[in-house]
Design an enzyme around this catalytic site. Structure first.
Site, PDB file in Angstrom:
ATOM      1  N   ASP A  48      17.165  -6.234   3.374  1.00  0.00           N
ATOM      2  CA  ASP A  48      16.240  -6.777   2.377  1.00  0.00           C
ATOM      3  C   ASP A  48      15.603  -8.010   2.987  1.00  0.00           C
ATOM      4  O   ASP A  48      16.256  -9.052   3.138  1.00  0.00           O
ATOM      5  CB  ASP A  48      16.993  -7.134   1.099  1.00  0.00           C
ATOM      6  N   ASN A  85       7.085  -2.932   8.206  1.00  0.00           N
ATOM      7  CA  ASN A  85       6.401  -2.121   7.209  1.00  0.00           C
ATOM      8  C   ASN A  85       6.774  -2.502   5.774  1.00  0.00           C
ATOM      9  O   ASN A  85       5.999  -2.273   4.848  1.00  0.00           O
ATOM     10  CB  ASN A  85       6.720  -0.643   7.431  1.00  0.00           C
ATOM     11  N   PHE A  92       1.961  -4.170  -6.724  1.00  0.00           N
ATOM     12  CA  PHE A  92       2.202  -3.715  -8.092  1.00  0.00           C
ATOM     13  C   PHE A  92       0.929  -3.298  -8.822  1.00  0.00           C
ATOM     14  O   PHE A  92       0.967  -2.955 -10.001  1.00  0.00           O
ATOM     15  CB  PHE A  92       2.916  -4.822  -8.888  1.00  0.00           C
ATOM     16  N   SER A 145      -3.425  -4.870   6.046  1.00  0.00           N
ATOM     17  CA  SER A 145      -4.499  -4.224   5.285  1.00  0.00           C
ATOM     18  C   SER A 145      -5.826  -4.911   5.543  1.00  0.00           C
ATOM     19  O   SER A 145      -5.888  -6.128   5.744  1.00  0.00           O
ATOM     20  CB  SER A 145      -4.177  -4.293   3.788  1.00  0.00           C
ATOM     21  N   TYR A 176      -1.860  -9.202  -3.516  1.00  0.00           N
ATOM     22  CA  TYR A 176      -1.586  -8.372  -2.336  1.00  0.00           C
ATOM     23  C   TYR A 176      -2.532  -8.749  -1.190  1.00  0.00           C
ATOM     24  O   TYR A 176      -2.097  -8.903  -0.038  1.00  0.00           O
ATOM     25  CB  TYR A 176      -1.749  -6.903  -2.701  1.00  0.00           C
ATOM     26  N   LYS A 197      -1.473 -10.303   2.555  1.00  0.00           N
ATOM     27  CA  LYS A 197      -1.824  -9.654   3.820  1.00  0.00           C
ATOM     28  C   LYS A 197      -2.757 -10.538   4.648  1.00  0.00           C
ATOM     29  O   LYS A 197      -2.719 -10.510   5.896  1.00  0.00           O
ATOM     30  CB  LYS A 197      -2.464  -8.296   3.548  1.00  0.00           C
ATOM     31  N   VAL A 217      -3.714   5.352   2.122  1.00  0.00           N
ATOM     32  CA  VAL A 217      -2.780   6.445   2.394  1.00  0.00           C
ATOM     33  C   VAL A 217      -2.137   6.950   1.117  1.00  0.00           C
ATOM     34  O   VAL A 217      -1.824   6.171   0.206  1.00  0.00           O
ATOM     35  CB  VAL A 217      -1.694   5.972   3.385  1.00  0.00           C
ATOM     36  N   THR A 275       0.661   7.511  -0.716  1.00  0.00           N
ATOM     37  CA  THR A 275       2.071   7.143  -0.779  1.00  0.00           C
ATOM     38  C   THR A 275       2.397   6.699  -2.198  1.00  0.00           C
ATOM     39  O   THR A 275       1.521   6.588  -3.054  1.00  0.00           O
ATOM     40  CB  THR A 275       2.402   5.987   0.182  1.00  0.00           C
TER      41      THR A 275
END
Length: 316
Positions: free
Chosen positions: A95, A122, A127, A174, A234, A238, A271, A273
């Site tokens: 973690d 990775n 959210f 990203s 997010y 990044k 992608v 996912t």
């Protein structure tokens, strides 16, 4: 961009996808293969999605892969699937947001392998989905995507083994985190300039930026702060990771050649996912490709402190 412009852009993307799909079928020559079955690669957040595919592809190329997840049972399940294919993969709990977990992992690596050669970061969270732009979990996003990744890099660097080929760190990032992105850039021109200039770039600058954002989240003023407008938390996490990659590369360049560590970041694309709610226009296999390519670049072709997408360098 008009209708015809969008069509041309789609055609270019599809052409590039086909080119990369072909490149994945071309085997590495003996001269290009700097690695062996003794080469150890760690992939964080690898029980599913892009991380799983990166782990799988590295193992297919002949590396020994340590596949990590916050949940050991999930890491074990993913590893069992890959071992069934005859691949050299090992599970471990990790973690990156927990300092104790990171230290335990580093101690285990030291005892089990003596060090590592490749680190692929990775592990991360987002959210928001679709048109959402909530900052309800902003602190968790930044704690994981930036500070967690930074923690594992700083902890594992002393364990990256010296070699004439150089150790490699690959950060999954990203395009949303580009300071000068056309649609999602930092609104404050002074901050944007300071992030892009080597002479003003520092970890303190990044800490101040993120602290300021989280303070505005807490008092409800973040929407007027000039932050990226899409997936704001997010994107900022990044952005910080991208900028930190440049900063770390500069510091690592001072090492002797025999102790060289190359650090770069890449955007896997949109992608399909769990993180994207299975939307997107690329498979996990396609999304993993550039990260694997970066990790395995021959030493004569590798650089440091760069940002890539679709096996090509892009700007920050």
């Amino acid at each position: 961009m008009g209708k015809k412009g969008k069509e041309r852009a789609r055609e270019r993307r599809e052409q590039r996808r086909q080119e990369i799909s072909h490149l994945r079928t071309v085997p590495y020559s003996p001269h290009e293969r700097w690695w062996s079955k003794e080469t150890v690669a760690v992939v964080t957040g690898a029980n599913q999605g892009i991380g799983y595919e990166i782990a799988r592809q590295l193992a297919v190329h002949g590396l020994h892969v340590v596949l990590t997840s916050r949940d050991f049972d999930r890491a074990l399940g993913a590893t069992t699937n890959l071992q069934a294919e005859g691949l050299s993969v090992q599970p471990c709990q990790l973690d990156i947001t927990d300092a104790g977990s990171v230290m335990s992992f580093a101690s285990w690596i030291q005892l089990e392998h003596g060090g590592i050669d490749v680190l692929v970061n990775n592990a991360g969270v987002n959210f928001n989905r679709g048109a959402d732009n909530s900052v309800e979990f902003a602190e968790t996003v930044i704690k994981t995507n930036y500070y967690g990744t930074k923690r594992i890099i700083d902890t594992m660097l002393p364990l990256m083994r010296p070699s004439s080929f150089g150790a490699r760190i690959v950060n999954v990032s990203s395009r949303l985190g580009r300071a000068n992105g056309r649609k999602n850039k930092i609104g404050d021109p002074t901050l944007r300039e300071n992030l892009m200039k080597d002479e003003t770039l520092s970890e303190q600058l990044l800490d101040e930026m993120l602290t300021n954002f989280l303070s505005q989240v807490n008092d409800g003023t973040w929407q007027n702060g000039g932050w990226p407008q899409m997936y704001t938390d997010y994107s900022l996490s990044k952005l910080a990771l991208n900028v930190y990659t440049r900063l770390k590369a500069r510091k690592l360049s001072e090492r002797l050649d025999s102790h060289r560590v190359y650090i770069n970041c890449f955007c896997p694309g949109w992608v399909k996912t769990q993180m994207t709610n299975w939307e997107g226009n690329m498979s996990a296999e396609e999304g993993a490709d550039t990260g694997v390519w970066m990790a395995l670049l021959p030493v004569e072709n590798i650089s440091s402190g760069r940002f890539y997408a679709e096996r090509r360098e892009i700007d920050f």
